[in-house]
Write a protein that holds these residues in place. Structure first.
Motif, PDB file in Angstrom:
ATOM      1  N   UNK A  67       0.830  -1.203   0.000  1.00 17.91           N
ATOM      2  CA  UNK A  67       0.000   0.000   0.000  1.00 17.91           C
ATOM      3  C   UNK A  67       0.866   1.254   0.000  1.00 17.91           C
ATOM      4  N   UNK A  68       1.947   1.233   0.775  1.00 15.88           N
ATOM      5  CA  UNK A  68       2.844   2.389   0.820  1.00 15.88           C
ATOM      6  C   UNK A  68       3.456   2.660  -0.548  1.00 15.88           C
ATOM      7  N   UNK A  69       3.892   1.598  -1.226  1.00 15.66           N
ATOM      8  CA  UNK A  69       4.473   1.749  -2.567  1.00 15.66           C
ATOM      9  C   UNK A  69       3.419   2.245  -3.550  1.00 15.66           C
ATOM     10  N   UNK A  70       2.212   1.691  -3.464  1.00 13.82           N
ATOM     11  CA  UNK A  70       1.130   2.118  -4.361  1.00 13.82           C
ATOM     12  C   UNK A  70       0.744   3.566  -4.114  1.00 13.82           C
ATOM     13  N   UNK A  71       0.927   4.020  -2.893  1.00 12.32           N
ATOM     14  CA  UNK A  71       0.587   5.399  -2.545  1.00 12.32           C
ATOM     15  C   UNK A  71       1.619   6.386  -3.075  1.00 12.32           C
ATOM     16  N   UNK A  72       2.802   5.878  -3.419  1.00 22.31           N
ATOM     17  CA  UNK A  72       3.815   6.745  -4.006  1.00 22.31           C
ATOM     18  C   UNK A  72       5.168   6.718  -3.349  1.00 22.31           C
ATOM     19  N   UNK A  73       5.337   5.966  -2.272  1.00 24.60           N
ATOM     20  CA  UNK A  73       6.647   5.881  -1.634  1.00 24.60           C
ATOM     21  C   UNK A  73       7.590   5.053  -2.502  1.00 24.60           C
ATOM     22  N   UNK A  74       8.857   5.448  -2.520  1.00 24.14           N
ATOM     23  CA  UNK A  74       9.860   4.738  -3.304  1.00 24.14           C
ATOM     24  C   UNK A  74      10.113   3.349  -2.707  1.00 24.14           C
ATOM     25  N   UNK A  75      10.091   2.293  -3.536  1.00 23.37           N
ATOM     26  CA  UNK A  75      10.372   0.952  -3.006  1.00 23.37           C
ATOM     27  C   UNK A  75      11.693   0.863  -2.254  1.00 23.37           C
ATOM     28  N   UNK A  76      12.708   1.583  -2.718  1.00 22.82           N
ATOM     29  CA  UNK A  76      14.005   1.511  -2.043  1.00 22.82           C
ATOM     30  C   UNK A  76      13.951   2.151  -0.660  1.00 22.82           C
ATOM     31  N   UNK A  77      13.150   3.198  -0.489  1.00 25.38           N
ATOM     32  CA  UNK A  77      13.013   3.821   0.827  1.00 25.38           C
ATOM     33  C   UNK A  77      12.203   2.936   1.771  1.00 25.38           C
ATOM     34  N   UNK A  78      11.214   2.228   1.216  1.00 30.24           N
ATOM     35  CA  UNK A  78      10.432   1.289   2.025  1.00 30.24           C
ATOM     36  C   UNK A  78      11.304   0.113   2.454  1.00 30.24           C
ATOM     37  N   UNK A  79      12.079  -0.427   1.524  1.00 27.03           N
ATOM     38  CA  UNK A  79      12.963  -1.544   1.864  1.00 27.03           C
ATOM     39  C   UNK A  79      14.008  -1.116   2.880  1.00 27.03           C
ATOM     40  N   UNK A  80      14.553   0.083   2.737  1.00 23.18           N
ATOM     41  CA  UNK A  80      15.535   0.585   3.697  1.00 23.18           C
ATOM     42  C   UNK A  80      14.932   0.697   5.091  1.00 23.18           C
ATOM     43  N   UNK A  81      13.661   1.052   5.144  1.00 23.14           N
ATOM     44  CA  UNK A  81      12.990   1.116   6.449  1.00 23.14           C
ATOM     45  C   UNK A  81      12.886  -0.275   7.064  1.00 23.14           C
ATOM     46  N   UNK A  82      12.572  -1.271   6.252  1.00 21.28           N
ATOM     47  CA  UNK A  82      12.520  -2.641   6.753  1.00 21.28           C
ATOM     48  C   UNK A  82      13.884  -3.090   7.262  1.00 21.28           C
ATOM     49  N   UNK A  83      14.935  -2.633   6.606  1.00 22.38           N
ATOM     50  CA  UNK A  83      16.302  -2.970   7.013  1.00 22.38           C
ATOM     51  C   UNK A  83      16.739  -2.158   8.236  1.00 22.38           C
ATOM     52  N   UNK A  84      15.920  -1.189   8.648  1.00 20.49           N
ATOM     53  CA  UNK A  84      16.275  -0.346   9.785  1.00 20.49           C
ATOM     54  C   UNK A  84      17.346   0.678   9.474  1.00 20.49           C
ATOM     55  N   UNK A  85      17.381   1.145   8.233  1.00 20.50           N
ATOM     56  CA  UNK A  85      18.440   2.049   7.805  1.00 20.50           C
ATOM     57  C   UNK A  85      18.009   3.522   7.835  1.00 20.50           C
ATOM     58  N   UNK A  86      18.998   4.388   7.890  1.00 17.00           N
ATOM     59  CA  UNK A  86      18.764   5.828   7.993  1.00 17.00           C
ATOM     60  C   UNK A  86      17.995   6.372   6.792  1.00 17.00           C
ATOM     61  N   UNK A  87      18.148   5.730   5.637  1.00 19.28           N
ATOM     62  CA  UNK A  87      17.495   6.196   4.413  1.00 19.28           C
ATOM     63  C   UNK A  87      16.055   5.709   4.273  1.00 19.28           C
ATOM     64  N   UNK A  88      15.554   5.009   5.291  1.00 17.26           N
ATOM     65  CA  UNK A  88      14.183   4.518   5.252  1.00 17.26           C
ATOM     66  C   UNK A  88      13.179   5.641   5.406  1.00 17.26           C
ATOM     67  N   UNK A  89      11.919   5.361   5.120  1.00 20.52           N
ATOM     68  CA  UNK A  89      10.883   6.401   5.154  1.00 20.52           C
ATOM     69  C   UNK A  89      10.701   6.998   6.541  1.00 20.52           C
ATOM     70  N   UNK A  90      11.039   6.241   7.579  1.00 20.02           N
ATOM     71  CA  UNK A  90      10.992   6.761   8.945  1.00 20.02           C
ATOM     72  C   UNK A  90      12.384   6.750   9.577  1.00 20.02           C
ATOM     73  N   UNK A  91      13.401   6.867   8.727  1.00 20.06           N
ATOM     74  CA  UNK A  91      14.803   6.913   9.151  1.00 20.06           C
ATOM     75  C   UNK A  91      15.205   5.674   9.940  1.00 20.06           C
ATOM     76  N   UNK A  92      14.561   4.548   9.626  1.00 24.35           N
ATOM     77  CA  UNK A  92      14.897   3.301  10.288  1.00 24.35           C
ATOM     78  C   UNK A  92      14.310   3.141  11.668  1.00 24.35           C
ATOM     79  N   UNK A  93      13.447   4.049  12.088  1.00 24.17           N
ATOM     80  CA  UNK A  93      12.907   4.023  13.452  1.00 24.17           C
ATOM     81  C   UNK A  93      11.575   3.282  13.557  1.00 24.17           C
ATOM     82  N   UNK A  94      10.923   3.060  12.436  1.00 24.37           N
ATOM     83  CA  UNK A  94       9.603   2.444  12.475  1.00 24.37           C
ATOM     84  C   UNK A  94       9.605   0.984  12.071  1.00 24.37           C
ATOM     85  N   UNK A  95      10.417   0.661  11.065  1.00 19.84           N
ATOM     86  CA  UNK A  95      10.448  -0.702  10.576  1.00 19.84           C
ATOM     87  C   UNK A  95       9.214  -1.059   9.783  1.00 19.84           C
ATOM     88  N   UNK A  96       9.009  -2.350   9.604  1.00 21.67           N
ATOM     89  CA  UNK A  96       7.953  -2.870   8.745  1.00 21.67           C
ATOM     90  C   UNK A  96       6.567  -2.366   9.112  1.00 21.67           C
TER      91      UNK A  96
END
Length: 324
Positions: A67-96
């Motif tokens: 849903x996040x990707x369909x809404x317009x978020x970049x897949x790489x930023x979503x994946x980075x969030x799952x990885x807990x990385x700084x470049x994630x949509x919530x800077x790695x603080x939210x996770x999946x």
């Protein structure tokens, strides 16, 4: 639906499924921590609903990657969030479970079952007060419809005629509990009938979901008050990666996998819109490339700095003054 929209929905569905399988793989490798709830099998609902509700605020469950990707978020930023990385949509603080992005009016990943429903009611009240015509969409599972806050939300939204679209993702299971074991009927829309109009749709049919959500969106935007849409679908994986799903029989899984929403949409593109096998294969190859890029980006991205551990816990003075 025009061909461009149908093609875009299919493209996002294909990216979504490949994204989820990649997330599963890297979770098993230990690169993704915490909880991981996969949306494989429900792509038609997740993508078509977001595409149809293109404007307005969206509140979702924690099974929200696609849903996040369909809404317009970049897949790489979503994946980075799952990885807990700084470049994630919530800077790695939210996770999946916490893919939150106000720039896309996406307030997703509420970790409390049904917790997003009263939040959406509050937002719909605010939007009505502001005179906004876009309205609010809240998506939740069948299990959430047994919570007290669900009925309170229906009552408030109905009484105040709020511009709120209730979208129930009925995949039959609340973790491992089949819905008819804890509700007297399969169709959870019956619970909403005293409060507002209701609709039912095949959640594995992207075309039907898009049409239903489009009609419901138009209804709330015209000031008629809330509406309830129930979409019947099915997740192929367990509730989360910690759930083996042994409460479902192989026969049941086989039946639902034969209703694959991606294969269904592929047939529609071929038969109704005249797309060739070569065009569809190109879409699949592009999806592979997008997901491979997302994984590589997430893998190479830096971890959040330890010095920022206590950031964002309290509102800053600058934000407080801006809101006052």
């Amino acid at each position: 639906m025009d061909k461009l929209t149908a093609k875009e929905i299919y493209e996002t569905m294909v990216v979504g499924r490949r994204f989820e399988y990649a997330a599963k793989e890297h979770y098993m490798e230990g690169k993704i921590s915490g909880f991981l709830h996969l949306d494989i099998g429900q792509e038609a609902l997740s993508v078509a609903a977001m595409k149809a509700f293109d404007k307005g605020d969206v509140f979702t469950t924690y099974r929200e990657h696609i849903m996040a990707i369909a809404r317009g978020m970049e897949p790489k930023a979503v994946m980075a969030e799952l990885f807990g990385k700084k470049t994630g949509v919530s800077e790695g603080r939210g996770g999946s479970m916490h893919l939150f992005d106000p720039s896309h009016f996406f307030y997703g990943g509420d970790a409390i079952v049904g917790g997003q429903i009263p939040n959406a009611v509050g937002c719909a009240y605010a939007r009505k007060f502001q005179g906004s015509e876009d309205g609010v969409l809240v998506l939740f599972g069948d299990g959430a419809s047994n919570g007290g806050a669900f009925f309170e939300s229906l009552n408030i939204a109905g009484a105040w005629k709020l511009p709120l679209l209730f979208l129930c993702e009925n995949n039959r299971y609340a973790i491992g509990t089949e819905i008819t074991r804890v509700a007297p009927f399969l169709e959870q829309a019956k619970k909403a009938e005293p409060y507002m109009p209701t609709m039912e749709v095949d959640g594995n049919d992207a075309m039907a979901v898009y049409e239903a959500v489009s009609q419901a969106r138009e209804y709330i935007q015209k000031g008629h008050g809330p509406i309830f849409v129930e979409a019947f679908t099915y997740r192929w994986e367990g509730h989360s990666m910690s759930d083996a799903g042994t409460y479902r029989s192989p026969q049941e899984l086989s039946i639902w996998k034969s209703k694959d929403p991606i294969e269904r949409m592929k047939r529609t593109l071929k038969e109704h819109y005249g797309m060739s096998d070569e065009e569809l294969e190109a879409i699949e190859k592009e999806a592979d490339a997008i997901v491979e890029e997302a994984v590589a980006y997430a893998d190479a991205s830096p971890e959040p700095e330890l010095s920022t551990l206590h950031d964002h816990l309290f509102v800053s003075q600058e934000v407080r003054h801006a809101l006052s």
